[in-house]
Design a protein around this motif. Structure first.
Motif, PDB file in Angstrom:
ATOM      1  N   SER A  86       0.811  -1.224   0.000  1.00  0.00           N
ATOM      2  CA  SER A  86       0.000   0.000   0.000  1.00  0.00           C
ATOM      3  C   SER A  86       0.841   1.268   0.000  1.00  0.00           C
ATOM      4  N   THR A  87       2.017   1.240   0.606  1.00  0.00           N
ATOM      5  CA  THR A  87       2.869   2.430   0.667  1.00  0.00           C
ATOM      6  C   THR A  87       3.160   2.932  -0.742  1.00  0.00           C
ATOM      7  N   ALA A  88       3.408   1.986  -1.652  1.00  0.00           N
ATOM      8  CA  ALA A  88       3.704   2.364  -3.035  1.00  0.00           C
ATOM      9  C   ALA A  88       2.428   2.428  -3.871  1.00  0.00           C
ATOM     10  N   ASN A  89       1.566   1.442  -3.673  1.00  0.00           N
ATOM     11  CA  ASN A  89       0.369   1.317  -4.516  1.00  0.00           C
ATOM     12  C   ASN A  89      -0.513   2.569  -4.482  1.00  0.00           C
ATOM     13  N   ALA A  90      -0.664   3.155  -3.299  1.00  0.00           N
ATOM     14  CA  ALA A  90      -1.552   4.323  -3.160  1.00  0.00           C
ATOM     15  C   ALA A  90      -1.112   5.445  -4.098  1.00  0.00           C
ATOM     16  N   PHE A  91       0.187   5.600  -4.265  1.00  0.00           N
ATOM     17  CA  PHE A  91       0.701   6.702  -5.094  1.00  0.00           C
ATOM     18  C   PHE A  91       0.725   6.302  -6.570  1.00  0.00           C
ATOM     19  N   SER A  92       0.983   5.024  -6.849  1.00  0.00           N
ATOM     20  CA  SER A  92       0.907   4.532  -8.244  1.00  0.00           C
ATOM     21  C   SER A  92      -0.505   4.717  -8.772  1.00  0.00           C
ATOM     22  N   LEU A  93      -1.457   4.369  -7.938  1.00  0.00           N
ATOM     23  CA  LEU A  93      -2.874   4.460  -8.316  1.00  0.00           C
ATOM     24  C   LEU A  93      -3.234   5.869  -8.770  1.00  0.00           C
ATOM     25  N   ARG A 328      11.632  -5.445  -6.565  1.00  0.00           N
ATOM     26  CA  ARG A 328      11.824  -6.677  -7.341  1.00  0.00           C
ATOM     27  C   ARG A 328      10.502  -7.345  -7.697  1.00  0.00           C
ATOM     28  N   SER A 329       9.412  -6.833  -7.161  1.00  0.00           N
ATOM     29  CA  SER A 329       8.110  -7.460  -7.411  1.00  0.00           C
ATOM     30  C   SER A 329       7.667  -7.113  -8.837  1.00  0.00           C
ATOM     31  N   PRO A 330       6.771  -7.931  -9.433  1.00  0.00           N
ATOM     32  CA  PRO A 330       6.322  -7.623 -10.813  1.00  0.00           C
ATOM     33  C   PRO A 330       5.739  -6.216 -10.929  1.00  0.00           C
ATOM     34  N   ALA A 331       4.909  -5.796  -9.955  1.00  0.00           N
ATOM     35  CA  ALA A 331       4.307  -4.452 -10.055  1.00  0.00           C
ATOM     36  C   ALA A 331       5.359  -3.380  -9.801  1.00  0.00           C
ATOM     37  N   GLY A 332       6.235  -3.633  -8.841  1.00  0.00           N
ATOM     38  CA  GLY A 332       7.279  -2.647  -8.515  1.00  0.00           C
ATOM     39  C   GLY A 332       8.178  -2.379  -9.713  1.00  0.00           C
ATOM     40  N   GLN A 333       8.466  -3.435 -10.483  1.00  0.00           N
ATOM     41  CA  GLN A 333       9.336  -3.251 -11.656  1.00  0.00           C
ATOM     42  C   GLN A 333       8.618  -2.472 -12.757  1.00  0.00           C
ATOM     43  N   ARG A 334       7.310  -2.672 -12.826  1.00  0.00           N
ATOM     44  CA  ARG A 334       6.537  -1.994 -13.868  1.00  0.00           C
ATOM     45  C   ARG A 334       6.229  -0.541 -13.498  1.00  0.00           C
ATOM     46  N   LEU A 335       5.995  -0.301 -12.198  1.00  0.00           N
ATOM     47  CA  LEU A 335       5.465   1.003 -11.771  1.00  0.00           C
ATOM     48  C   LEU A 335       6.510   1.898 -11.102  1.00  0.00           C
ATOM     49  N   GLY A 336       7.715   1.367 -10.950  1.00  0.00           N
ATOM     50  CA  GLY A 336       8.728   2.182 -10.288  1.00  0.00           C
ATOM     51  C   GLY A 336      10.127   1.807 -10.718  1.00  0.00           C
ATOM     52  N   ARG A 337      11.094   2.412 -10.029  1.00  0.00           N
ATOM     53  CA  ARG A 337      12.491   2.058 -10.279  1.00  0.00           C
ATOM     54  C   ARG A 337      13.259   2.187  -8.979  1.00  0.00           C
ATOM     55  N   ALA A 338      14.376   1.480  -8.894  1.00  0.00           N
ATOM     56  CA  ALA A 338      15.205   1.547  -7.694  1.00  0.00           C
ATOM     57  C   ALA A 338      16.237   2.646  -7.865  1.00  0.00           C
ATOM     58  N   SER A 339      16.573   3.312  -6.764  1.00  0.00           N
ATOM     59  CA  SER A 339      17.624   4.330  -6.804  1.00  0.00           C
ATOM     60  C   SER A 339      18.782   3.858  -5.936  1.00  0.00           C
ATOM     61  N   GLY A 340      19.933   3.711  -6.542  1.00  0.00           N
ATOM     62  CA  GLY A 340      21.132   3.334  -5.774  1.00  0.00           C
ATOM     63  C   GLY A 340      21.137   1.872  -5.385  1.00  0.00           C
ATOM     64  N   SER A 341      22.076   1.544  -4.505  1.00  0.00           N
ATOM     65  CA  SER A 341      22.214   0.147  -4.064  1.00  0.00           C
ATOM     66  C   SER A 341      20.995  -0.267  -3.242  1.00  0.00           C
TER      67      SER A 341
END
Ligand SMILES: Cc1ncc(COP(=O)(O)O)c(C=O)c1O
Length: 383
Positions: A86-93, A328-341
């Motif tokens: 939900s921390t990420a999903n709420a903002f992706s939505l 690393r999750s399927p939605a996380g890879q589609r809806l976001g990106r990682a910054s740094g290590s």
């Protein structure tokens, strides 16, 4: 002799829940009534937040926060990778690109040192998550946010009753979000709250909260009829949820006191293993008080963690794992990106084990847990 199973969690009931629920049955059951108002006032008084709005869930509160940001496609929101969806999903939505940052190895909270490198001209907000009810480094996070003119929304889903430098979690950022889900210290099954600390957001938040209408002003007797003035959602819970919640809020201090005492017992019992470097556990920073939402152990390897879970389960002690990294999750890879290590987010979750912790849990559970882990860890070293 067959020992009773120790569940991972169990809800504390004061008895007042059924009294208030019975009373709620005699009143209008819709949202925003007697019990909802009492819960909101209780939360406002105890946290000193400018305004508190009850919601169906913390997810719902995070979504309201996301709408308040007025996001445009391409806007970015920084969240830790180790958190609930939900921390990420709420903002992706609501149109944001999620930028994941790594966590600290001591608290598993967002690593404040990773934030600045994740900021771009499109960054609109930082969402620190107070994992296990242990506060993030809010001083550093607010400093970065203020310097870059971006907003902070605290995901304090697990942090009701915890304090950072004497300030309740959820009241330090511009907005804060609480959860009253069944897994939380204070619960009404499903529930949440939005804490509005930046007064600029109060008026619009009240409108978004109630289907985009001016019904809050109507209820307050300020207008004769309410109107549809903005987008919105149906966030207020029913009076039945609020009645249950009020009974829990009134016992919040007692509930957290009992949890903190048990947390301290775990810490004491397991300290010989921690001192020998065989184990680590999550620890709140010195200037913070916490609500003992989770007692989290970190093992040296995933294999040791898995073995510990199996051994404890075999002896009737239920434990739980937690989140996998969202980047690393399927939605996380589609809806976001990682910054740094992301090394901590990628390795620590597989070594984390949550021990049972609930008011009324027999304290002999700690002795049994220590014996099982002591035996396992010492034998693994000599094997
Ligand atoms: C960190 C975090 N954020 C948000 C949520 C969502 O809370 P809710 O179930 O009340 O929507 C949870 C729930 O466990 C959580 O742990």
């Amino acid at each position: 002799m067959n020992r009773p199973m120790v569940p991972f969690t169990s809800t504390y009931l004061s008895g007042q829940e059924s009294v208030y629920l019975q009373d709620a049955l005699t009143r209008p059951a819709g949202a925003g009534g007697f019990y909802s108002q009492r819960c909101e006032t209780w939360l406002e008084n105890s946290t000193k937040a400018g305004r508190v709005l009850l919601t169906h869930s913390c997810t719902n509160a995070l979504e309201l926060a996301a709408i308040l940001l007025d996001l445009s496609p391409g806007d970015e929101v920084i969240v830790p990778s180790f958190t609930f969806t939900s921390t990420a999903n709420a903002f992706s939505l609501h149109g944001a690109t999620i930028v994941f940052v790594d966590i600290r190895p001591d608290t598993l909270n967002m690593d404040e040192r990773a934030i600045e490198a994740a900021i771009t001209p499109r960054t609109r907000a930082i969402v620190p998550v107070h994992y296990a009810g242990i506060p993030c480094n809010m001083h550093a996070i607010m400093d970065i946010a203020n310097r870059h003119n971006i907003l902070v929304i605290e995901d304090a889903a697990q942090g009701v009753g915890s304090q950072y430098q004497k300030k309740p979690l959820g009241t330090i950022g511009h907005l804060g979000c609480y959860s009253f889900h069944a897994s939380k210290n204070i619960t009404c099954g499903e529930g949440g709250a939005l804490l509005i600390n930046d007064k600029r957001f109060i008026g619009r938040a009240e409108i978004l909260h109630d289907k985009g209408t001016t019904r809050a002003q109507f209820r307050a007797g300020k207008i004769r009829q309410y109107d549809w003035v903005d987008i919105g959602t149906s966030a207020p819970p029913s009076e039945l949820q609020a009645a249950y919640l009020l009974a829990q809020l009134e016992q919040a201090e007692e509930i957290n006191k009992q949890r903190v005492a048990l947390w301290g017992l775990y810490q004491k019992k397991l300290s010989p293993l921690v001192k020998k470097g065989m184990l680590q556990h999550l620890l709140p920073p010195k200037d913070c008080s916490h609500n003992a939402h989770i007692f989290g152990l970190i093992f040296s390897t995933p294999e040791m963690r898995n073995l510990a879970q199996e051994r404890l389960q075999a002896e009737g002690i239920q434990t739980a794992l937690h989140y996998q990294p969202l980047h690393r999750s399927p939605a996380g890879q589609r809806l976001g990106r990682a910054s740094g290590s992301m090394i901590q987010s990628e390795t620590l979750p597989d070594r984390l084990l949550r021990l049972p912790l609930w008011p009324g849990m027999p304290s002999c559970t700690m002795d049994r847990t220590f014996d099982i882990l002591d035996h396992m860890l010492n034998n693994s070293l000599t094997a």
